[in-house]
Enzyme design. Structure first.
Site, short mmCIF file in Angstrom:
data_model
loop_
_atom_site.label_atom_id
_atom_site.label_comp_id
_atom_site.label_asym_id
_atom_site.label_seq_id
_atom_site.Cartn_x
_atom_site.Cartn_y
_atom_site.Cartn_z
N GLU A 185 28.58 19.45 40.05
CA GLU A 185 27.64 19.12 41.13
C GLU A 185 26.48 18.27 40.59
O GLU A 185 25.96 17.40 41.28
CB GLU A 185 27.09 20.38 41.82
CG GLU A 185 28.15 21.24 42.52
CD GLU A 185 28.55 20.76 43.93
OE1 GLU A 185 28.06 19.71 44.39
OE2 GLU A 185 29.37 21.47 44.56
N LYS A 227 18.27 16.24 46.38
CA LYS A 227 18.73 17.05 47.50
C LYS A 227 17.59 17.27 48.51
O LYS A 227 17.80 17.19 49.72
CB LYS A 227 19.30 18.39 47.03
CG LYS A 227 19.87 19.17 48.20
CD LYS A 227 20.98 20.12 47.88
CE LYS A 227 21.49 20.71 49.21
NZ LYS A 227 22.41 21.82 49.04
ZN ZN Z 1 29.74 21.65 46.45
#
Ligand code: ZN
Ligand code: ADP
Length: 360
Positions: A185, A227
């Site tokens: 990620e 994010k």
């Molecule tokens: Zn993910």
């Protein structure tokens, strides 16, 4: 304290970065939670390593502290466990002024958040993520929920925490496979944001793998910034937030077809490899960029291909995903490295050649 902010329509909250739990009390104070009751929810592994430490760090800041521990693992992520939480809440007279703290990985954060979102129509909660995946992804952005009948995260809500407290030192005890899966990620944020971030990881991969706290803090903070920026612009996935699903269309299908025997991050690694294959054929990324991605995934012992499932199986599975609308698959591709876009215009041949590249 070192921190950044997440801004959504109706809430603004901090993410703190630290190397210990010493600042936790201050975070509680700063966010107006002093003197309430606290209910810490944690899994069996994390609770035995960090439960007491967190309790100690917070005992002077709360009127009383309760701890509820559930069995670690994705298998616990269901409504039965949530029901156990509710029972514990009732028994301990958890009221509107109580704060729920999620101490653990993504499984713990998603469930504690869901319970907090629904009990008494919502009580305050804080996130203390202890896996790399949770620190760079699931603890930020307010998605909470549980799995139901083999469908991942299908019951859930958007519910933002009061704050997120990331103690990078907790990653010292994280099993290597979990750490590496979290790195998938982390690596994802390069292609969807900037090549500069990928370069940083490449240049510091050894320190990262050795879990050097400064290198980790740098990358975790950058991921949270990216994010937070995406979530601030699109809290409920009307558009931009989709870019965070880079590598996930194929990744999710593989994850389900493999009966969850691979970790989420490992499937995202396979999915990113497949998407790069498509982008390479479209000439929107070059051989060097693709090679760099593969080398980075390999360095963190992530799979580039698997042989146990067939392209046909994964292809049909993709249509069963909860994100599929009007029977159309949606992919996040790259206009160029660092410039993602979401599209349903990917033809079957392209998809198959990508699947063939990773399933062999
Ligand atoms: Zn993910
Ligand atoms: P994820 O964060 O990947 O969604 P989990 O919450 O299930 O997944 O965490 C993965 C595993 O790692 C679980 O077995 C959990 O108990 C364990 N774990 C989480 N954080 C730590 C830690 N800091 N040290 C050791 N084990 C941990």
């Amino acid at each position: 304290m070192n921190s950044i902010y997440v801004e959504t329509n109706d809430k603004r909250y901090p993410i703190y970065f630290a190397h210990d739990f010493d600042g936790l009390g201050k975070a509680v104070e700063e966010n107006g939670l002093l003197g309430r009751k606290l209910c810490i929810i944690s899994d069996s592994n994390v609770s035995s390593i960090y439960g007491e430490k967190v309790k100690k760090a917070l005992e002077d800041y709360f009127e009383s502290i309760f701890v509820y521990t559930f069995n670690a693992g994705e298998k616990s992520k269901n409504l039965n466990t949530i029901s156990d939480f509710y029972e514990f809440f009732l028994e301990n007279h958890i009221d509107r002024k109580t704060v729920v703290a999620a101490l653990g990985g993504g499984v713990c954060g998603d469930m504690a958040g869901f319970a907090a979102a629904t009990y008494l129509r919502g009580i305050k909660f804080i996130q203390i993520p202890t896996t790399l995946l949770a620190q760079v992804d699931s603890s930020v952005g307010g998605k909470v929920g549980v799995d139901f009948k083999n469908s991942k995260n299908i019951i859930g809500a958007f519910y933002q925490p009061e704050f997120v407290y990331i103690n990078t030192q907790t990653l010292d005890t994280l099993p290597e496979r979990e750490f590496n899966a979290g790195m998938a990620e982390v690596i994802k944020y390069g292609p969807i944001y900037s090549h500069e971030f990928t370069e940083y990881i490449v240049n510091n991969k050894k320190s990262v793998a050795q879990r050097d706290k400064h290198a980790l803090e740098h990358i975790i903070k950058k991921c949270c910034e990216i994010k937070a920026e995406v979530v601030s612009k699109d809290e409920k996935e009307g558009g931009l937030r989709e870019i965070l699903n880079f590598g996930h269309t194929i990744g999710h299908a593989i994850e389900t077809k493999m009966d969850f025997s691979l970790l989420h991050g490992e499937c995202v690694a396979l999915g990113m490899n497949a998407v790069f294959e498509i982008c390479l054929k479209r000439n929107t990324v070059n051989e060097n960029e693709y090679k760099e991605l593969k080398e980075l995934l390999e360095y963190f012992k992530l799979p580039l291909n698997i042989s146990s499932i067939m392209p046909d199986e994964v292809y049909s599975q993709m249509f069963l995903d909860k994100k599929v609308k009007n029977n159309q698959l949606s992919f996040v591709l790259l206009e160029k490295y660092g410039k993602p876009f979401s599209t349903t215009q990917v033809n079957k041949d392209e998809i198959y050649s990508a699947l063939n590249a990773v399933l062999r």
